[in-house]
Enzyme design. Structure first.
Site, PDB file in Angstrom:
ATOM      1  N   CYS A 127       0.880  -1.173   0.000  1.00  0.00           N
ATOM      2  CA  CYS A 127       0.000   0.000   0.000  1.00  0.00           C
ATOM      3  C   CYS A 127       0.910   1.213   0.000  1.00  0.00           C
ATOM      4  CB  CYS A 127      -0.902   0.013   1.235  1.00  0.00           C
ATOM      5  SG  CYS A 127      -1.919   1.500   1.363  1.00  0.00           S
TER       6      CYS A 127
ATOM      7  N   GLU B 134      -3.799   1.191  -6.319  1.00  0.00           N
ATOM      8  CA  GLU B 134      -2.826   0.233  -6.833  1.00  0.00           C
ATOM      9  C   GLU B 134      -2.747   0.412  -8.345  1.00  0.00           C
ATOM     10  OE1 GLU B 134      -0.766  -1.378  -5.244  1.00  0.00           O
ATOM     11  OE2 GLU B 134      -1.573  -1.812  -3.260  1.00  0.00           O
TER      12      GLU B 134
END
Length: 232
Positions: free
Chosen positions: A2, A102
């Site tokens: 992340c 992402e």
């Protein structure tokens, strides 16, 4: 991993959601990146927001600039790594968010950014741990990192890791120093994919300086150069 997330909510939204007081000013954030100062809720102060830097300095690397810090820790080895073991035991935190990003790799050079959110784009908590360290100037600073886990089906299409998203009913237990390790570890699996959704966003998110509402808008799939692609 992340490496970027959003918190596009107001101070009042956050205070109501977590039943905690925020003394500092806060404006919605659309593109939070490592090294930045952002709100968290810690085991030491569960009824108030603290502002910590994203990125923990390992004990063996004190006084390094914030930008050089680690930003994630694997949930599967959190009790094994000496760097994180003590923080996991005593210094846990909630990292408020309403989405994370992402990038899907397409071929060797092309990446398409996606935003992952809960249904309704509601606020959620990522599981974090925090640490205190001394800066080069001898001042005390606080940093945190986000725990990651194996991806759910939704996230696996894009990346092989995802942040640990805590269920709302587990947040108080995560912050409680009395919670047993076995129960804590049970919280660190992938979040149910049927409670989430994802969509493509503008490659503007690639640049940390772009922190406006435009970043979180749904767009047609575009690569990192702003070219439309059929493979989003």
């Amino acid at each position: 991993m992340c490496g970027r997330y959003s918190l596009a909510k107001t101070k009042i939204d956050l205070e109501n959601r977590f039943e905690a007081e925020m003394l500092e000013a806060f404006t919605p954030r659309y593109n939070i990146a490592p090294s930045q100062l952002v709100p968290v809720i810690t085991t030491e102060s569960p009824k108030g927001f603290s502002h910590f830097y994203w990125g923990i300095t390992p004990s063996f690397a004190k006084n390094k600039p914030v930008a050089n810090k680690l930003i994630n820790a694997r949930a599967e080895t959190i009790t094994e790594k000496a760097t994180f073991k003590n923080a996991f035991k005593k210094n846990r935190c909630l990292v408020p968010a309403d989405g994370f990003y992402e990038w899907k790799k397409i071929g060797k050079k092309t990446k398409v950014p996606y935003r992952f959110v809960l249904h309704g784009e509601s606020i959620f908590s990522m599981a974090g741990i925090w640490e205190e360290y001394e800066t080069e100037k001898g001042e005390t600073a606080h940093t945190f990192l986000v725990l990651t886990t194996a991806p759910n089906q939704l996230s696996a299409e894009i990346h092989d890791r995802m942040p640990v998203i805590l269920k709302k009913e587990d947040e108080a237990k995560w912050l409680d120093v009395r919670t047993q390790e076995e129960e804590l570890l049970g919280m660190l699996g992938p979040y149910p994919d049927d409670e989430m959704t994802k969509y493509t966003v503008s490659p503007m998110v690639n640049q940390v300086a772009n922190d406006s509402a435009y970043v979180i808008r749904k767009t047609l799939p575009m690569d990192q150069f702003g070219n439309y692609t059929l493979f989003g």
